[in-house]
Scaffold this active site. Structure first.
Site, PDB file in Angstrom:
ATOM      1  N   GLU A 189       0.834  -1.199   0.000  1.00  0.00           N
ATOM      2  CA  GLU A 189       0.000   0.000   0.000  1.00  0.00           C
ATOM      3  C   GLU A 189       0.873   1.256   0.000  1.00  0.00           C
ATOM      4  OE1 GLU A 189      -2.450  -0.533   3.431  1.00  0.00           O
ATOM      5  OE2 GLU A 189      -3.178  -2.487   2.730  1.00  0.00           O
TER       6      GLU A 189
ATOM      7  N   HIS B 217      -1.886   1.191  15.444  1.00  0.00           N
ATOM      8  CA  HIS B 217      -0.651   1.502  14.732  1.00  0.00           C
ATOM      9  C   HIS B 217       0.583   1.258  15.603  1.00  0.00           C
ATOM     10  CE1 HIS B 217      -3.760   3.898  12.716  1.00  0.00           C
ATOM     11  NE2 HIS B 217      -3.011   3.823  11.634  1.00  0.00           N
TER      12      HIS B 217
ATOM     13  N   GLU C 195      -4.729  -6.542   2.673  1.00  0.00           N
ATOM     14  CA  GLU C 195      -3.550  -7.279   3.146  1.00  0.00           C
ATOM     15  C   GLU C 195      -3.590  -8.749   2.754  1.00  0.00           C
ATOM     16  OE1 GLU C 195      -3.436  -3.495   4.937  1.00  0.00           O
ATOM     17  OE2 GLU C 195      -5.084  -4.954   4.968  1.00  0.00           O
TER      18      GLU C 195
ATOM     19  N   PRO D 166      -5.675  -9.595   8.796  1.00  0.00           N
ATOM     20  CA  PRO D 166      -6.491 -10.156   7.712  1.00  0.00           C
ATOM     21  C   PRO D 166      -5.710 -11.113   6.809  1.00  0.00           C
ATOM     22  CG  PRO D 166      -6.920  -7.812   7.927  1.00  0.00           C
ATOM     23  CD  PRO D 166      -5.738  -8.116   8.804  1.00  0.00           C
TER      24      PRO D 166
ATOM     25  N   GLN E 219       1.679  -2.018   5.846  1.00  0.00           N
ATOM     26  CA  GLN E 219       1.956  -0.630   6.218  1.00  0.00           C
ATOM     27  C   GLN E 219       2.234  -0.456   7.709  1.00  0.00           C
ATOM     28  OE1 GLN E 219      -1.038   2.738   5.581  1.00  0.00           O
ATOM     29  NE2 GLN E 219       0.224   2.818   3.718  1.00  0.00           N
ATOM     30  N   PHE E 220       1.504  -1.153   8.553  1.00  0.00           N
ATOM     31  CA  PHE E 220       1.769  -1.246   9.992  1.00  0.00           C
ATOM     32  C   PHE E 220       1.561  -2.702  10.386  1.00  0.00           C
ATOM     33  CE2 PHE E 220       0.736   3.187   9.464  1.00  0.00           C
ATOM     34  CZ  PHE E 220       1.575   3.845  10.342  1.00  0.00           C
ATOM     35  N   ALA E 221       2.338  -3.185  11.350  1.00  0.00           N
ATOM     36  CA  ALA E 221       2.180  -4.575  11.790  1.00  0.00           C
ATOM     37  C   ALA E 221       0.750  -4.854  12.249  1.00  0.00           C
ATOM     38  CB  ALA E 221       3.168  -4.881  12.919  1.00  0.00           C
ATOM     39  N   ASP E 222       0.075  -3.843  12.753  1.00  0.00           N
ATOM     40  CA  ASP E 222      -1.294  -3.989  13.217  1.00  0.00           C
ATOM     41  C   ASP E 222      -2.254  -4.401  12.109  1.00  0.00           C
ATOM     42  OD1 ASP E 222       0.332  -1.745  14.296  1.00  0.00           O
ATOM     43  OD2 ASP E 222      -1.158  -1.748  15.891  1.00  0.00           O
ATOM     44  N   TYR E 223      -1.875  -4.164  10.843  1.00  0.00           N
ATOM     45  CA  TYR E 223      -2.761  -4.443   9.712  1.00  0.00           C
ATOM     46  C   TYR E 223      -2.611  -5.868   9.178  1.00  0.00           C
ATOM     47  CZ  TYR E 223      -3.053   0.703   9.302  1.00  0.00           C
ATOM     48  OH  TYR E 223      -3.238   2.047   9.527  1.00  0.00           O
TER      49      TYR E 223
END
Length: 337
Positions: A29, A129, A60, A89, A82-86
């Site tokens: 992204e 984030h 993702e 999925p 983009q962030f480990a939190d994403y």
């Protein structure tokens, strides 16, 4: 050698890998034209073209799924979450497909895939984030999990990850992106104070995966840390005067157990530091391994210093992080026992 931030070092590693092997492609992204939210991939699309560095939809699972297919058919995709939190999925794709492809195909297919993810807190990003999910991935057979603490290691480990025939989770601590972290301070403005940038070798400085690095030698207690916490551990040792040996694990899976054992057998004490939550964090695995292999050398109970067992506390971010004061208390306590 050039002096670089971690962002610059990882970008340089991309450049080296893409120049050496045309099979290396980079996407995610905003990774292409924009150069990524942290600008890690800035300039790569302009240099290598839109077929080798490009943007992906906000999906993702789709990003990881397509990368697995590309890897199986001979490409070497490097993708950014983009962030480990994403990443959640895409977790099924990583665990059920990427990690198992070599084994379920009896070696007919491999998955040379690098999944980059900014990890940890320090940017006031709140609960979505700022997470540190490394322990989740270390539980998955078939993956490798790396987390560098300095620019030279970031470049060297990244290049080894690209060359690896199996999937690698590459976690990048956001607090270390723009310059060495000043571990002596707990507060955000002080901790971002710029120090001398890290020296990074030119060309391909690949660092062997699975090898820890002793960043501070000592005889009284072994401190196991990784990422940002390496600097916090060093600062705590300096502030308390405890003769601590600090080991930067760098590679969580595979783990350099030989270096850990040698240090703990020498010092007889062990403190473990990580930013992630305490329960079922990677520190629990480290404690189990040290207890199994070094029990008769231990002179005191081991101690973990970690984040809290709560959803990420945005308003209390800098109290949540293990700082030199908390780590220092652990060092002093383990020396008293």
């Amino acid at each position: 050698m050039a002096k670089m931030t971690m962002i610059e070092a990882i970008r340089d590693a991309h450049d080296v890998a893409m120049a050496e092997d045309e099979r290396v492609i980079v996407y995610g992204e905003d990774v292409g034209f924009f150069g990524g939210v942290f600008r890690v991939t800035a300039g790569l699309q302009e240099k290598y073209g839109q077929s080798r560095c490009f943007d992906a939809p906000i999906n993702e699972s789709g990003i990881v799924g397509t990368a697995i297919g590309m890897a199986a058919y001979g490409l070497k995709p490097v993708i950014e979450i983009q962030f480990a939190d994403y990443v959640y999925p895409a977790f099924d794709q990583i665990v059920s497909e990427a990690a198992r492809l070599r084994h379920r195909s009896n070696g007919d297919f491999t998955c040379p895939l690098v999944i980059r993810m900014p990890t940890g807190g320090g940017i006031f990003g709140g609960q979505t984030h700022s997470q540190s999910p490394e322990a989740i991935f270390t539980h998955v057979s078939g993956l490798k999990v790396l987390i560098p603490s300095n620019p030279a290691d970031a470049k060297g480990l990244f290049l080894s990850a690209v060359a690896d025939p199996d999937p690698v989770i590459f976690l990048e601590p956001k607090r270390l992106y723009n310059g060495p972290f000043d571990g002596h301070h707990d507060k955000p403005l002080q901790s971002w104070k710029k120090h001398e940038l890290g020296e990074v070798p030119d060309g391909n400085n690949a660092i062997e995966i699975g090898k820890a690095n002793i960043t501070r030698e000592g005889n009284d207690v072994t401190v196991l840390a990784y990422g940002t916490m390496v600097y916090v551990a060093e600062a705590a040792a300096e502030e308390t005067g405890v003769d601590a040996e600090v080991i930067d694990l760098r590679s969580l899976l595979p783990l350099d157990l030989d270096t850990i054992k040698a240090s703990v057998q020498k010092t007889g004490r062990c403190v473990i530091v990580h930013e992630a939550t305490r329960t079922s964090g990677f520190g629990a695995e480290l404690m189990s391994l040290v207890q199994e292999t070094c029990f008769y050398h231990l002179e005191a109970p081991m101690i973990r210093v970690t984040g809290w067992d709560t959803p990420y506390p945005h308003a209390q971010e800098w109290e949540y992080f293990p700082g030199p004061a908390r780590v220092g208390e652990a060092l002093k306590k383990v020396m008293e026992d």
